[in-house]
Design a protein around this motif. Structure first.
Motif, PDB file in Angstrom:
ATOM      1  N   ALA A 227       0.836  -1.206   0.000  1.00  0.00           N
ATOM      2  CA  ALA A 227       0.000   0.000   0.000  1.00  0.00           C
ATOM      3  C   ALA A 227       0.869   1.253   0.000  1.00  0.00           C
ATOM      4  N   ARG A 238      -6.584   1.276  -2.703  1.00  0.00           N
ATOM      5  CA  ARG A 238      -7.956   0.776  -2.635  1.00  0.00           C
ATOM      6  C   ARG A 238      -8.518   0.476  -4.013  1.00  0.00           C
ATOM      7  N   LEU A 254      -4.681  -1.085   4.392  1.00  0.00           N
ATOM      8  CA  LEU A 254      -4.294  -0.209   3.286  1.00  0.00           C
ATOM      9  C   LEU A 254      -3.978   1.196   3.762  1.00  0.00           C
TER      10      LEU A 254
END
Length: 368
Positions: A227, A238, A254
């Motif tokens: 992430a 995302r 995330l």
């Protein structure tokens, strides 16, 4: 859990990244068997951004050995590339002689079939035995784009523990979900991402453009490291399917994790990313293309139109193709054949997995 993001001038700066996490002694113990898994997907030098810098891999090995671990390096390149050709071209041909750590060809290792409890796309898979027998796996990918998954980082790098043609099973059954399935059973104790030179563009992971980032990212959770890297690359994690799925299945977060070192903004470099909207993800399943062709072909014949490339299909740049036939071997459904010196793709059989484009050493195949 924390992620370290540092500016880096060279491979030895990896020590500072790991020290900020508490040092290598936090991750390995004396006497443990450690397998270091770089990305050596193709016979390209690290300056191309396609493979992990061998000097960085060697430094990670030294750090683990200093803690008393027994360290080896292991990798299986993209099918159908041969390790005996890929490793030397990627700068790993004399790795053991230069650095003192064995480099295992996972394609030549004994295969073990494993079950993946709770697997969504892949419930069984074949993995090289040294991966299963190690006490700790250190995952050392390179920061780059991927024509199917947008980014190729720590989660995606573990597909290389699956030897030879067996890795194509993940493509056939659902690449994004299959990557996550594999990471539920093959766990990375430490992830170190080589961001010294990455790769951008729609032809990653092998034929994109090198981009100098000058960063090293490290952490103990592969989802959180990925992430952070995605944000460095200018992507929203995302919106990257396999990252989102991994977070939904509890493999990591995330956002909301601590970032140590210089921080994401200090090294951020917006990459040119492959276009990958929801519609394109549907096309990769092959279902859309089969429906499309079933409806479109009769209309083309009635209208007297010649078939042409359409969005989501494989495009051939004949000027780049050298007739090596690697794409024929890479196709899991035998949809590629040679017509003379050039490959031809059977659109009716193609499932749009793009294994041929990923394997092409000259970048002659891409998504249309």
């Amino acid at each position: 859990m924390s992620v370290t993001v540092i500016r880096a001038e060279g491979p030895r700066d990896v020590r500072r990244a790991v020290d900020l996490l508490g040092g290598m002694g936090r991750f390995v113990s004396p006497g443990e068997k450690v397998l270091v898994k770089p990305n050596i997907c193709a016979g390209k030098p690290s300056e191309s951004g396609a493979v992990t810098d061998p000097e960085l891999v060697a430094e990670v090995c030294r750090m683990a050995a200093e803690e008393g671990a027994e360290v080896v390096v292991g990798e299986s390149p993209i099918h159908p590339f041969r390790s005996s050709r890929v490793f030397p071209r990627a700068g790993y041909g004399d790795f053991q002689e230069r650095y003192g750590f064995p480099l295992l060809d996972l394609d030549a290792a004994e295969k073990v079939e494993i079950r993946i409890p709770g697997g969504v796309a892949v419930r069984e898979e074949v993995v090289a035995r040294p991966v299963l027998e190690c006490d700790a796996l250190i995952n050392v990918p390179v920061m780059k784009t991927h024509l199917q998954t947008v980014v190729s980082l720590g989660l995606k790098n573990l597909k290389g523990v699956v030897p030879t043609r067996d890795k194509l099973i993940i493509h056939l059954r659902g690449l994004d979900q299959g990557i996550v399935d594999l990471n539920t059973v093959i766990r990375s104790r430490l992830v170190v991402v080589d961001g010294l030179v990455g790769m951008e563009g729609a032809l990653g992971p092998t034929n994109g453009r090198p981009v100098r980032v000058g960063a090293i990212v490290a952490g103990d959770n592969v989802v959180e490291v990925d992430a952070a890297c995605a944000r460095i690359m200018g992507a929203d994690p995302r919106e990257i399917t396999h990252l989102r799925l991994a977070a939904e299945r509890g493999l990591g977060r995330l956002d909301g994790f601590e970032v140590l070192g210089d921080g994401i903004d200090a090294v951020r470099r917006d990459f040119e990313l492959p276009a990958h909207p929801d519609l394109n993800r549907f096309m990769i399943t092959g279902v859309f293309l089969r429906i499309y062709h079933a409806l479109r072909r009769p209309l083309d014949r009635l209208a007297g139109r010649a078939p042409s490339f359409r969005f989501g299909e494989v495009r051939l740049d004949s000027g780049k193709c050298d007739g090596c036939r690697i794409c024929v071997k890479a196709c899991p459904v035998e949809a590629v054949s040679m017509r003379g010196e050039l490959p031809a793709i059977d659109a009716g059989a193609c499932i749009a997995c793009f294994c041929c484009a990923e394997a092409c050493p000259r970048g002659a195949l891409s998504r249309a």
